[in-house]
Structure formats: structure tokens, C-alpha cells
Design an enzyme around this catalytic site. Structure first.
Site, PDB file in Angstrom:
ATOM      1  N   GLU A   1      31.819  47.731  88.453  1.00 39.96           N
ATOM      2  CA  GLU A   1      32.207  46.312  88.646  1.00 39.96           C
ATOM      3  C   GLU A   1      30.936  45.364  88.906  1.00 39.96           C
ATOM      4  O   GLU A   1      31.184  44.450  89.759  1.00 39.96           O
ATOM      5  CB  GLU A   1      33.465  46.124  89.723  1.00 39.96           C
ATOM      6  CG  GLU A   1      34.535  46.869  89.831  1.00 39.96           C
ATOM      7  CD  GLU A   1      35.727  46.217  88.596  1.00 39.96           C
ATOM      8  OE1 GLU A   1      35.473  44.955  88.300  1.00 39.96           O
ATOM      9  OE2 GLU A   1      36.422  47.032  88.334  1.00 39.96           O
TER      10      GLU A   1
HETATM   11  C1  LIG Z   1      32.767  56.350  87.668  1.00 29.62           C
HETATM   12  C2  LIG Z   1      32.453  55.398  86.784  1.00 29.62           C
HETATM   13  C3  LIG Z   1      33.411  54.541  86.276  1.00 29.62           C
HETATM   14  C4  LIG Z   1      33.017  53.572  85.457  1.00 29.62           C
HETATM   15  N1  LIG Z   1      34.124  52.768  84.915  1.00 29.62           N
HETATM   16  C5  LIG Z   1      33.830  52.034  83.909  1.00 29.62           C
HETATM   17  C6  LIG Z   1      34.867  51.460  83.151  1.00 29.62           C
HETATM   18  O1  LIG Z   1      36.226  51.825  83.328  1.00 29.62           O
HETATM   19  N2  LIG Z   1      34.566  50.448  82.112  1.00 29.62           N
HETATM   20  C7  LIG Z   1      33.187  50.254  82.019  1.00 29.62           C
HETATM   21  O2  LIG Z   1      32.974  49.159  81.158  1.00 29.62           O
HETATM   22  N3  LIG Z   1      32.274  50.634  82.919  1.00 29.62           N
HETATM   23  C8  LIG Z   1      32.555  51.668  83.636  1.00 29.62           C
HETATM   24  N4  LIG Z   1      31.402  51.982  84.554  1.00 29.62           N
HETATM   25  C9  LIG Z   1      30.255  51.673  84.248  1.00 29.62           C
HETATM   26  C10 LIG Z   1      29.484  50.867  85.569  1.00 29.62           C
HETATM   27  O3  LIG Z   1      30.261  49.637  85.442  1.00 29.62           O
HETATM   28  C11 LIG Z   1      28.014  50.700  85.361  1.00 29.62           C
HETATM   29  O4  LIG Z   1      27.430  52.011  85.525  1.00 29.62           O
HETATM   30  C12 LIG Z   1      27.321  49.790  86.002  1.00 29.62           C
HETATM   31  O5  LIG Z   1      27.823  48.457  85.665  1.00 29.62           O
HETATM   32  C13 LIG Z   1      25.766  49.983  86.148  1.00 29.62           C
HETATM   33  O6  LIG Z   1      25.495  50.044  84.645  1.00 29.62           O
HETATM   34  P1  LIG Z   1      24.412  51.145  84.443  1.00 29.62           P
HETATM   35  O7  LIG Z   1      25.032  52.635  84.807  1.00 29.62           O
HETATM   36  O8  LIG Z   1      24.025  51.323  83.124  1.00 29.62           O
HETATM   37  O9  LIG Z   1      23.078  51.073  85.363  1.00 29.62           O
HETATM   38  P2  LIG Z   1      21.923  50.269  85.016  1.00 29.62           P
HETATM   39  O10 LIG Z   1      22.381  48.887  84.706  1.00 29.62           O
HETATM   40  O11 LIG Z   1      21.019  50.736  84.076  1.00 29.62           O
HETATM   41  O12 LIG Z   1      21.415  49.953  86.511  1.00 29.62           O
HETATM   42  C14 LIG Z   1      20.313  50.878  86.884  1.00 29.62           C
HETATM   43  C15 LIG Z   1      19.830  50.013  88.283  1.00 29.62           C
HETATM   44  O13 LIG Z   1      19.098  49.085  87.952  1.00 29.62           O
HETATM   45  C16 LIG Z   1      19.476  47.810  88.605  1.00 29.62           C
HETATM   46  N5  LIG Z   1      19.428  46.890  87.503  1.00 29.62           N
HETATM   47  C17 LIG Z   1      19.717  46.612  86.333  1.00 29.62           C
HETATM   48  N6  LIG Z   1      19.808  45.385  85.843  1.00 29.62           N
HETATM   49  C18 LIG Z   1      19.202  44.981  86.645  1.00 29.62           C
HETATM   50  C19 LIG Z   1      18.697  43.532  86.900  1.00 29.62           C
HETATM   51  N7  LIG Z   1      18.843  42.498  85.519  1.00 29.62           N
HETATM   52  N8  LIG Z   1      18.020  42.959  88.027  1.00 29.62           N
HETATM   53  C20 LIG Z   1      17.824  43.755  88.809  1.00 29.62           C
HETATM   54  N9  LIG Z   1      18.403  45.106  88.876  1.00 29.62           N
HETATM   55  C21 LIG Z   1      18.918  45.438  88.055  1.00 29.62           C
HETATM   56  C22 LIG Z   1      21.045  48.226  89.015  1.00 29.62           C
HETATM   57  O14 LIG Z   1      21.380  47.439  90.109  1.00 29.62           O
HETATM   58  C23 LIG Z   1      20.740  49.691  89.261  1.00 29.62           C
HETATM   59  O15 LIG Z   1      20.333  49.759  90.538  1.00 29.62           O
HETATM   60  C24 LIG Z   1      31.723  53.145  85.250  1.00 29.62           C
HETATM   61  C25 LIG Z   1      30.822  53.936  85.807  1.00 29.62           C
HETATM   62  C26 LIG Z   1      30.892  54.861  86.529  1.00 29.62           C
HETATM   63  C27 LIG Z   1      29.790  55.774  87.150  1.00 29.62           C
END
Ligand SMILES: Cc1cc2nc3c(=O)[nH]c(=O)nc-3n(C[C@H](O)[C@H](O)[C@H](O)COP(=O)(O)OP(=O)(O)OC[C@H]3O[C@@H](n4cnc5c(N)ncnc54)[C@H](O)[C@@H]3O)c2cc1C
Length: 592
Positions: free
Chosen positions: A404
Site C-alpha cells: 500500500e
Molecule cells: C505480500 C505482498 C502482497 C502485495 N500485494 C499487492 C497487490 O495486491 N497488488 C499490487 O499491485 N501490489 C502488491 N504488492 C506490491 C507492493 O505494493 C510493492 O511491493 C510495494 O509498493 C513496493 O514496491 P517494490 O517491492 O517494487 O519496492 P521498490 O519500489 O523497489 O522499493 C524498494 C525500496 O526503495 C524505496 N524507494 C522506492 N522508490 C523510492 C523513492 N522515490 N524515494 C525513496 N525511496 C524509494 C522503498 O521505500 C523501498 O524501501 C504486494 C507485495 C507483497 C510483498
């Protein structure tokens, strides 16, 4: 909300003092709401908790059956409009159900994904035909729903999605290609809300049935926690989606993606509050059972302090979630039903509180992290084994700080949104900063007489500190302030601390006014216990921000202003902790 009372806009709490008695608190629940809470609670305890082992073992058929049964009780239709068979209940009710459904993290996740991000895009943006086709099935639980925004290369950067949609030559279908990552309910959802770019350009939402040609859920992710919740990719290979299944306007998918997340974030706040209260009770019961040195560990001050601190944090968490839900309900009540652009006005109402929704997500998930950590500690070595659920609570908690919108993204959104609104002239920030500079460089606000006077003075001072720091940040970085992440994060921590302390105080004031002396005393103890560490954390964050934005004399002015203004007298803290711990150990549950 009484008629004639001013509705505070999103972020307005940082400028104006909230008025006691005007916020919604759990004490305001109606009999119907409490009945719904009981139904939910009973379902979870009788039908779900006995099957946790099977669910943790990936029995997703069972999860679907349970969700359907939950649906038969009307619990999947709380947010859906009446004209399509829904209940159209308030956000406070919706949050209460989410809280009660959260005693098992995986069920909570599956439920929230289905009824929140899975259903709401259709409710808010669906056409009459789309709602007639899908909504009835979804809100009764006949069909399961999921939301596919994330991709392997785009998580936080959701609009960087690579999935494409291309219109077929006959103009009747879009062919979707790409991989959506981490879809909750991915393996069993019948309907996915999928985001893809038409002609690699126009970010658009589509209603995609799992059985459409070219749609395939991927394998289950092997996760740290929430093992009972299905998380898969959804692979789209020339997935054939009828043009009628475009959701909302072409190129306006970002509105759907982000607006739905506001409610999702608030709901997550409610879920983790419920999960926290449940884990807390488990820890307290164990503290009454486990003996060391010939006595139960719940007699030790070290354990009692953990119980008091976590109970107080949960009190704030609860106060905050329902305060925000009540603010949104008040705003939505002013939107006339039946107007043609009802959901647009409705969305604007919710969007106004995007700051508070982000705060609920971040603050409450951080509280859950504290609670489950302390619960494991109360269980000692047994907390580290699978013999007790504490270990699962600990693993299941972690995801709440990631999905989220990560807590970093949500934190930055808080001051970022405020500054953006100020730059657009929607908030008179500049004037308020000038007034705050005046107050902060004069004398510290004296504590008003009466209960919670110390907390109120602290809040006024912290608000002033926030305003002055925000002004100094704009002065130092100008338009580039939105890229100054360290500063934004520090400002967010001040803003979150203010909102949490204020919510706890307002709730305790309402409890005091209700006249139950022992409950009022307990609430006051929770305020005292919570405010001390929360104010210390907010002051540290304010100092951190001061070092980022100030130099020379300005820095010294900022630091001395913050120091003078934020002296919180926590006299009676030990007594407050004793009271809270005793009440929790006696009742063997979250005591408020
Ligand atoms: C169990 C699970 C269920 C999920 N369910 C859903 C779902 O139903 N639908 C859906 O669409 N998604 C879902 N997600 C996805 C989830 O919303 C994302 O994992 C989350 O938004 C983070 O994206 P990412 O994993 O690509 O991390 P990244 O975006 O790669 O982030 C990695 C790190 O970098 C930081 N970061 C990234 N961008 C920035 C920035 N601009 N400035 C500063 N810091 C930054 C983040 O805070 C984090 O610490 C789910 C994930 C999991 C693990």
C-alpha cells in the site's frame, strides 16, 4: 459532527487546534456497528482461527470458502452502493469490520485485497453495465477480486509500468501484454483490476477475468509471512480484454490507482490496529501464566512496562484510525447522493484526506511492529518458536510497512502533499509559518488549565515547530524541496507524532466527558504513557529537520525554539504505566 461545525481539511490539523468532542472515536460506535463488529469477531474466532494451520499450508480453496461464507454475512458488501445490492455503510463501519477481521494476518490481507483494492475501483469508476456484470458477484463472494498495479520493474514507481494494451484491428478488444507482480489473491481471484499502458503511453485500468484467453496466474511467492495469503504474478500474453472492460477513462488509470490507495491505506491502519490488539492479548495472557523466579513474569516491572507502552500505542492507533474515518465520513455526508458525478465528488472528498490516510498507514503499521516485537520478547525463547503464534505475528507484521505504498513513500507524501497544496494556494502556509515563527521565538505556549493542558501546549508548540521547519525548508531548497527526502522524512515524523498525540488526547477527553471515572483514568494513563515517547520522537525529528534546513543563526534559532517549546512534563508517568499494565493483566486483553 454537529451541524454548523467546521470540517477541517486534510492537513488542517497542523494549523488549527482540534476541538474536543468533534472527532469520531471508538466510543461513538452505534449498536448496529458494534453488532457488526461482534459478527465479524465471532466469525474469525469460530470459523477462521481453528484452521490457521491449514491456511498457512496454502489451502487457498479453504480461504476462498471462508471468504464466501464471510460474504454471506454481508461483510464483503460494506462499501458497495445499495443500488447494486451493497450496504453502503460508513467508513467508520468499514474500518471496524477490517479491524475485527485482522486477528489472522493472512485472512485480513485476502479480505482487504478483495473488498478494498479489488472492489473499490469498480465501485468508484465502473459504468452501470460493468457494475451490473461484476459487482453483485464480488460483493456476495461468488467471485474473488484482486488488484494488479505492481510489476517486476515498477513498484513504488507504479506509473513506470511496462504492461501494454493494444487495440485489435476490429476495435473490439485490447490485447494486454506484460507481467503484474505480487498480486494478493492472485491464484484464485476471478476478476483482476489490471493497469497497463495503451500504446505504451496512456496508463489505463482494465477489468480482466482470470479465464480470459491469455491470462495466467504465476506460481505462489515464497514469503516471509502471511503464508495463508496467495501472492502471485499475473502473466498477460495477448490477454484478450473486451473494450467494454476499460475501467474509467483511457489514460486516467493513475486516478484510479492512487485514489483507491487512500482508502486502502486507512484500511491497513485499521487492520494492523486489530492485529495488534489481538497479539497484545496473547502476550498479556502468557505474562500471567509463565513463571520465573517463582512468580509470573507479569509481576516484573520490565514486562509490565512493555504491556503499558504497547497498550498506550494501541490506544493512539485506534484513536487515529477512527478519527480519520470519521473525518472522511463527515466530508462524504456533504456529497449529495444521486448527483451524476457522485463518485468524482466522493473521490475528491477522500483525496482531501490523503495526508491523514498516509499517516494512518505509517503510524499504525509502526505501532504493530512495536507490539509484535514486544510480544515475542514477552514469550522469550518460546516466542521464537512455532509453538506459539507470537512467531507468526512477528513475520506477518513485516509486510504492512511495505505494501500500500512503502512507509518511506507514504512518509514523504505527508509533507510533500502539504507543500504542494500550499504552493497551489489551497493552504495559507506562508501566513501560518510567519505566525508560528512569532510564537516560537516569543515564549513557549503555557499549558492551559484543566486536563491534558500539558499535552495541548505540547501540541501547539510541535505544530509551530513543524510550520517553522516547513517554512525554513522551502526557504532553503525552494521548489526543489520535494526532492529533499531526508528533510521530508523528518518533517513527516513531526507531523505524524502531532496527529497521533492529538488523536489520543481528543479521544481521552471524550472518554472523560462520558463520565466513567475508571475508564477515564485509564485513558488519561494511556495518553501520558504514549505522549512521553511520542513527543521525544517528534522533538528528535524536529531537531533532525533543523540540522538539515538551518545554518548559523537560523539553525540556532530553530534549535532553541524547538527546545524551549517542546518541554513536556510527564510527571506521573510511572503511575500511569502501572495503571495500564494492571488493567491489561487483570482483563487479559487490550484494556481500552
Ligand atoms: C505480500 C505482498 C502482497 C502485495 N500485494 C499487492 C497487490 O495486491 N497488488 C499490487 O499491485 N501490489 C502488491 N504488492 C506490491 C507492493 O505494493 C510493492 O511491493 C510495494 O509498493 C513496493 O514496491 P517494490 O517491492 O517494487 O519496492 P521498490 O519500489 O523497489 O522499493 C524498494 C525500496 O526503495 C524505496 N524507494 C522506492 N522508490 C523510492 C523513492 N522515490 N524515494 C525513496 N525511496 C524509494 C522503498 O521505500 C523501498 O524501501 C504486494 C507485495 C507483497 C510483498
Amino acid at each position: 459532527m454537529k451541524t454548523g461545525e467546521k470540517i477541517l481539511h486534510g492537513g488542517g490539523y497542523l494549523i488549527e487546534d482540534a476541538i474536543a468532542g468533534t472527532v469520531f472515536t471508538p466510543e461513538d460506535f452505534s449498536d448496529e456497528q458494534l453488532q457488526l463488529a461482534d459478527t465479524t469477531d465471532q466469525f474469525l474466532r469460530e470459523k477462521v482461527l481453528p484452521h490457521v494451520a491449514r491456511l498457512e499450508d496454502h489451502d487457498f480453496d479453504l480461504m476462498v470458502r471462508l471468504l464466501r461464507e464471510f460474504g454471506k454475512l454481508g461483510l464483503l458488501m460494506i462499501d458497495a452502493p445499495e443500488e447494486y445490492g451493497g450496504l453502503d455503510l460508513s467508513k467508520t463501519t468499514s474500518m471496524l469490520a477490517a479491524e475485527k477481521a485482522a486477528v489472522y494476518g493472512s485472512f485480513s490481507c485476502a479480505y482487504a485485497a478483495h473488498s478494498g483494492i479489488g472492489t473499490l475501483p469498480l465501485v468508484y469508476y465502473g459504468t452501470k453495465e460493468q457494475k451490473e456484470r461484476y459487482l453483485g458477484k464480488i460483493i456476495t463472494g461468488e467471485w474473488m477480486a484482486a488488484y494488479c498495479l505492481t510489476e517486476p520493474d515498477s513498484g513504488s514507481d507504479a506509473l513506470g509500468a511496462k504492461a501494454t494494451a493494444t487495440l485489435t484491428p476490429d476495435g473490439r478488444h485490447y490485447l494486454l501484454n506484460g507481467t503484474k507482480q505480487f498480486t494478493t489473491n492472485g491464484s484464485f481471484a476471478d476478476l483482476y483490476t489490471v493497469f497497463a499502458k495503451i500504446d505504451r503511453q496512456h496508463f489505463t485500468a482494465f477489468l480482466v477475468e482470470r479465464t480470459f484467453e491469455g491470462v495466467q496466474p504465476g506460481p505462489q511467492e515464497k514469503k516471509l509471512g502471511i503464508h495463508g495469503s496467495s501472492t502471485t504474478s499475473v502473466i498477460l500474453e495477448d490477454a484478450k480484454v473486451p473494450v467494454e472492460n476499460v475501467l474509467g477513462e483511457v489514460g486516467k488509470g493513475h486516478k484510479i490507482a492512487f485514489n483507491v490507495l487512500n482508502v486502502g491505506r486507512l484500511k491497513l491502519g485499521a487492520c494492523v490496529t486489530g492485529g495488534g490488539k489481538f497479539a497484545f492479548a496473547d502476550g498479556v495472557r502468557y505474562a500471567n501464566l509463565r513463571k520465573q523466579f517463582g512468580v509470573t513474569i507479569g509481576t516484573f516491572g520490565a514486562i509490565r512496562e512493555k504491556i503499558a507502552d504497547t497498550a498506550a500505542a494501541l490506544f493512539a492507533s485506534e484513536a487515529l484510525v477512527y478519527r480519520v474515518a470519521g473525518m472522511i465520513d463527515d466530508r462524504l455526508a456533504a456529497v449529495p447522493k444521486g448527483i451524476p458525478d457522485y463518485y468524482e465528488a466522493y473521490q475528491e472528498g477522500i483525496e482531501d484526506y490523503s495526508i491523514e490516510c498516509a499517516i494512518a498507514k505509517v503510524f499504525c503499521s509502526d505501532v504493530l511492529a512495536l507490539v509484535v516485537d514486544e510480544v515475542v520478547q514477552i514469550f522469550g525463547g518460546y516466542g521464537y518458536t512455532q509453538e506459539y503464534p507470537a512467531e507468526r505475528f512477528y513475520r506477518d507484521e513485516r509486510i504492512n510497512r511495505i505494501f500500500e505504498g512503502t512507509n518511506e513513500i507514504n512518509r514523504m507524501l505527508i509533507p510533500g502533499t502539504l507543500l504542494r497544496r500550499a504552493m497551489k494556494g489551497e493552504i495559507p502556509l506562508q501566513d501560518e509559518v510567519m505566525k508560528a515563527v512569532g510564537r516560537l521565538s516569543a515564549a513557549a505556549v503555557e499549558a492551559p488549565a484543566g486536563p491534558f493542558g500539558g499535552e495541548k501546549a505540547l501540541l501547539r508548540n510541535l505544530k509551530d515547530a513543524f510550520l517553522v521547519l516547513a517554512g525554513a525548508a522551502v526557504q532553503r531548497f525552494g521548489g526543489k524541496v520535494k526532492d529533499e527526502q531526508e528533510t521530508l522524512l523528518a518533517l513527516a515524523d513531526v507531523a505524524i507524532g502531532v496527529f497521533a498525540i492529538e488523536s489520543a488526547v481528543l479521544r481521552a477527553e471524550k472518554i472523560a466527558a462520558a463520565g466513567n471515572a475508571s475508564r477515564a483514568e485509564l485513558a488519561a494513563a494511556a495518553v501520558r504513557t504514549f505522549t512521553f515517547p511520542a513527543s521525544e520522537a517528534a522533538v528528535t525529528a524536529a531537531r533532525r529537520a533543523a540540522f538539515y534546513v538551518g545554518e548559523g543563526n537560523t539553525l540556532q534559532m530553530l534549535l532553541s525554539g524547538i527546545r524551549r517549546a517542546t518541554r513536556y512534563d510527564a510527571s506521573g508517568l510511572l503511575d500511569a504505566k502501572h495503571k495500564l499494565a494492571a488493567a491489561a493483566l487483570e482483563s487479559e486483553r487490550y484494556p481500552l
